[in-house]
Design a protein around this motif. Structure first.
Motif, PDB file in Angstrom:
ATOM      1  N   ALA A   1       5.665  -7.495  -0.669  1.00 56.99           N
ATOM      2  CA  ALA A   1       4.423  -8.258  -0.493  1.00 56.99           C
ATOM      3  C   ALA A   1       3.209  -7.414  -0.854  1.00 56.99           C
ATOM      4  O   ALA A   1       2.271  -7.904  -1.496  1.00 56.99           O
ATOM      5  N   ILE A   2       3.225  -6.157  -0.481  1.00 53.53           N
ATOM      6  CA  ILE A   2       2.107  -5.271  -0.806  1.00 53.53           C
ATOM      7  C   ILE A   2       2.064  -5.030  -2.311  1.00 53.53           C
ATOM      8  O   ILE A   2       0.987  -5.052  -2.923  1.00 53.53           O
TER       9      ILE A   2
ATOM     10  N   GLU B   1      -3.646  -0.292  -1.287  1.00 52.99           N
ATOM     11  CA  GLU B   1      -3.088   1.053  -1.425  1.00 52.99           C
ATOM     12  C   GLU B   1      -2.945   1.728  -0.063  1.00 52.99           C
ATOM     13  O   GLU B   1      -1.984   2.465   0.170  1.00 52.99           O
ATOM     14  N   ALA B   2      -3.870   1.457   0.859  1.00 60.15           N
ATOM     15  CA  ALA B   2      -3.748   1.990   2.212  1.00 60.15           C
ATOM     16  C   ALA B   2      -2.537   1.374   2.916  1.00 60.15           C
ATOM     17  O   ALA B   2      -1.791   2.059   3.623  1.00 60.15           O
TER      18      ALA B   2
ATOM     19  N   ALA C   1       2.513  -4.095  11.402  1.00 61.76           N
ATOM     20  CA  ALA C   1       1.285  -4.744  11.873  1.00 61.76           C
ATOM     21  C   ALA C   1       0.039  -4.112  11.242  1.00 61.76           C
ATOM     22  O   ALA C   1      -0.905  -4.821  10.853  1.00 61.76           O
ATOM     23  N   ARG C   2       0.031  -2.783  11.137  1.00 59.53           N
ATOM     24  CA  ARG C   2      -1.124  -2.113  10.521  1.00 59.53           C
ATOM     25  C   ARG C   2      -1.226  -2.470   9.046  1.00 59.53           C
ATOM     26  O   ARG C   2      -2.317  -2.733   8.523  1.00 59.53           O
ATOM     27  N   ALA C   3      -0.090  -2.476   8.370  1.00 61.95           N
ATOM     28  CA  ALA C   3      -0.087  -2.823   6.945  1.00 61.95           C
ATOM     29  C   ALA C   3      -0.483  -4.283   6.749  1.00 61.95           C
ATOM     30  O   ALA C   3      -1.213  -4.611   5.808  1.00 61.95           O
TER      31      ALA C   3
ATOM     32  N   ASP D   1     -12.180  -3.843  -6.201  1.00 62.86           N
ATOM     33  CA  ASP D   1     -12.055  -2.426  -5.850  1.00 62.86           C
ATOM     34  C   ASP D   1     -11.704  -2.250  -4.375  1.00 62.86           C
ATOM     35  O   ASP D   1     -10.815  -1.467  -4.024  1.00 62.86           O
ATOM     36  N   LYS D   2     -12.402  -2.985  -3.510  1.00 64.94           N
ATOM     37  CA  LYS D   2     -12.120  -2.900  -2.077  1.00 64.94           C
ATOM     38  C   LYS D   2     -10.716  -3.431  -1.780  1.00 64.94           C
ATOM     39  O   LYS D   2      -9.993  -2.870  -0.962  1.00 64.94           O
TER      40      LYS D   2
END
Length: 168
Positions: free
Chosen positions: A68-69, A57-58, A31-33, A50-51
């Protein structure tokens, strides 16, 4: 000779368990990701690469190696002009899911941008085997190949000489 039947039975069991584990569905996004990915997609849509990269990356720190990331991160780095890094992320995604159509197409589009059109055509052929060429990733890659590589433009500001002070 005494251990042959036991070795055969053990290898059969290992083969079955290995094939069952290989076909497992991908893990759902934490959920956080997922929240960070959504924020990254919003930033990418607004043109703030950039954002977007920071958010992706976070998310990767929370759930490393999620396809997916990796795909979102690859897209953001590609839009930023870092094709080599984008290829790295696409290839990481392909290691996790070798038949991911979006990773294959993204890698192909990135290869076209770098000028490697023949390698991109191989990706298109692979996509055509997977989905028949009618899926959106295959159509996107075919359009990129048709368009061809983007010419690299160098502006005068990029090659501005630096003044050098010397003594006589």
């Amino acid at each position: 000779m005494r251990f042959t039947p036991a070795a055969l039975a053990l290898s059969a069991v290992l083969a079955v368990t290995a094939s069952v584990g290989h076909g497992a569905p991908p893990a759902p996004l934490d959920a956080r990701a997922a929240a960070l990915v959504a924020q990254g997609r919003t930033a990418l849509g607004a043109g703030d690469t950039d954002k977007a990269i920071d958010q992706f990356e976070a998310a990767m720190a929370i759930q490393p190696g999620h396809v997916a990331i990796l795909l979102n991160l690859a897209e953001a780095t590609r839009k930023q002009g870092m094709q080599g890094k984008a290829l790295h992320y696409y290839r990481q995604a392909l290691k996790v899911e070798p038949e991911n159509q979006y990773a294959i197409a993204g890698e192909g589009v990135t290869l076209v941008e770098k000028g490697a059109v023949e390698k991109a055509r191989r990706n298109l052929a692979r996509l055509q085997q997977l989905c028949g060429g009618t899926c959106p990733p295959a159509q996107e890659l075919a359009a990129a190949i048709q368009k061809g590589p983007t010419p690299q433009v160098v502006t005068a500001e990029q090659v501005k000489p630096q003044p050098v002070v010397t003594q006589n």
